[in-house]
Design a protein around this motif. Structure first.
Motif, short mmCIF file in Angstrom:
data_model
loop_
_atom_site.label_atom_id
_atom_site.label_comp_id
_atom_site.label_asym_id
_atom_site.label_seq_id
_atom_site.Cartn_x
_atom_site.Cartn_y
_atom_site.Cartn_z
N ARG A 65 0.84 -1.19 0.00
CA ARG A 65 0.00 0.00 0.00
C ARG A 65 0.88 1.24 0.00
O ARG A 65 1.77 1.40 0.82
N LYS A 70 -15.68 1.49 5.10
CA LYS A 70 -14.99 0.44 4.37
C LYS A 70 -15.81 0.02 3.14
O LYS A 70 -16.83 0.63 2.81
N LYS A 71 -15.36 -1.04 2.48
CA LYS A 71 -15.93 -1.43 1.19
C LYS A 71 -17.42 -1.75 1.26
O LYS A 71 -18.17 -1.54 0.31
N ASN A 72 -17.88 -2.26 2.39
CA ASN A 72 -19.29 -2.61 2.54
C ASN A 72 -20.16 -1.41 2.92
O ASN A 72 -21.33 -1.56 3.27
N ASN A 79 -7.98 3.27 -2.46
CA ASN A 79 -8.44 2.21 -3.36
C ASN A 79 -7.20 1.49 -3.89
O ASN A 79 -6.52 1.98 -4.79
N GLU A 80 -6.91 0.33 -3.35
CA GLU A 80 -5.71 -0.42 -3.71
C GLU A 80 -6.07 -1.89 -3.91
O GLU A 80 -6.25 -2.64 -2.96
N GLY A 81 -6.18 -2.29 -5.20
CA GLY A 81 -6.61 -3.66 -5.49
C GLY A 81 -8.02 -3.87 -4.97
O GLY A 81 -8.94 -3.11 -5.28
N SER A 82 -8.19 -4.87 -4.15
CA SER A 82 -9.50 -5.15 -3.55
C SER A 82 -9.70 -4.43 -2.21
O SER A 82 -10.74 -4.58 -1.58
N TYR A 83 -8.70 -3.66 -1.81
CA TYR A 83 -8.74 -2.99 -0.52
C TYR A 83 -9.31 -1.58 -0.68
O TYR A 83 -8.90 -0.82 -1.56
N TYR A 84 -10.26 -1.23 0.21
CA TYR A 84 -10.84 0.12 0.20
C TYR A 84 -11.01 0.61 1.63
O TYR A 84 -11.43 -0.14 2.51
N LYS A 123 -4.02 -2.32 -9.06
CA LYS A 123 -4.45 -0.96 -9.35
C LYS A 123 -4.55 -0.13 -8.07
O LYS A 123 -5.19 -0.53 -7.11
#
Length: 254
Positions: free
Chosen positions: A2, A127-129, A102-107, A78
């Motif tokens: 990250r 978070k993502k949810n 926003n890093e790959g699947s991490y948010y 990404k």
């Protein structure tokens, strides 16, 4: 990896220091490189920008930092990160800070609202949810966010520091105060994309062993002039090592 880890080693000093180095309209562009399988690859572009924002009560300086992988790496990992902080233009004291990662699947989205009179930070995390969590965090006097600390480093009067002098300070990151230390190593002239520059050389350490590793593995070079802009940095973290190299600098104050 990250890119927020890169920024953790760029630190600050005094809350009361006066800003003689940072100008509204400044833009600094960097290449972030990372060691993959023994090869240092240019992974992303990091951009630092400043602008003036007027509210009904005050005129503030907006500090903006973005990090984005080059397109050829997007399919692999990404990154689209945005950090923004609104500060007092003379002292760089932070009032509001947001971090949108926003890093790959991490948010992760984080918002800090500072109350320096009470030494507290009202934080909002998403978070993502889309689950939102609010939490008040008690901080020490002088504690800043990661973006204002990057810029506040440039307020240090290195000319009156002896080689080997260290300064201890605190930043708030992920709702925790992180103890850090910067040590002045003297002057060194290096070649950069914007020319040969005489620089102040610093080593940076953190109390968190999962962030930075080694006493002299994390180094930064600031121009030894009135602007004191970061032109080169190298870091080592548990999953590898990398560099930050300047590409361009415009709108400088001095």
């Amino acid at each position: 990896m990250r890119l927020s880890i890169i920024f953790i080693f760029l630190l600050s000093l005094k809350l009361s220091a006066q800003n003689t180095a940072v100008n509204s309209g400044e833009k600094l562009v960097y290449t972030a490189s990372y060691n993959m399988s023994g090869i240092l690859n240019d992974l992303a572009q990091v951009t630092l920008e400043t602008s003036t924002v007027k509210t009904s009560k005050a005129t503030l300086l907006k500090l903006k930092c973005t990090a984005a992988t080059y397109s050829k790496w997007d399919s692999f990992f990404k990154i689209r990160d945005l950090y923004e902080t609104y500060v007092h233009p003379s002292t760089l004291t932070p009032f509001l800070h947001t971090r949108d990662i926003n890093e790959g699947s991490y948010y992760k989205y984080m918002k800090y609202t500072f109350s320096h009179k009470t030494n507290t930070v009202k934080s909002l995390q998403k978070k993502k949810n889309n689950q939102v969590e609010n939490k008040d965090v008690k901080i020490n006097s002088g504690t800043k966010d990661i973006v204002s600390t990057i810029y506040s480093l440039r307020l240090i009067d290195f000319k009156n520091l002896s080689v080997g002098t260290s300064k201890n300070f605190t930043i708030i990151f992920d709702r925790e105060e992180v103890k850090a230390k910067v040590t002045y190593l003297g002057k060194e002239t290096i070649n950069t994309a914007i020319g040969k520059k005489e620089c102040f050389k610093l080593s940076v350490g953190s109390s968190k062993s999962n962030v930075l590793q080694g006493a002299n593995n994390n180094l930064i070079w600031l121009t030894a002039d009135q602007n004191k802009i970061l032109v080169y940095g190298k870091f080592k973290i548990p999953v590898g090592n990398g560099e930050l190299k300047i590409k361009s600098a415009t709108g400088l104050k001095n």
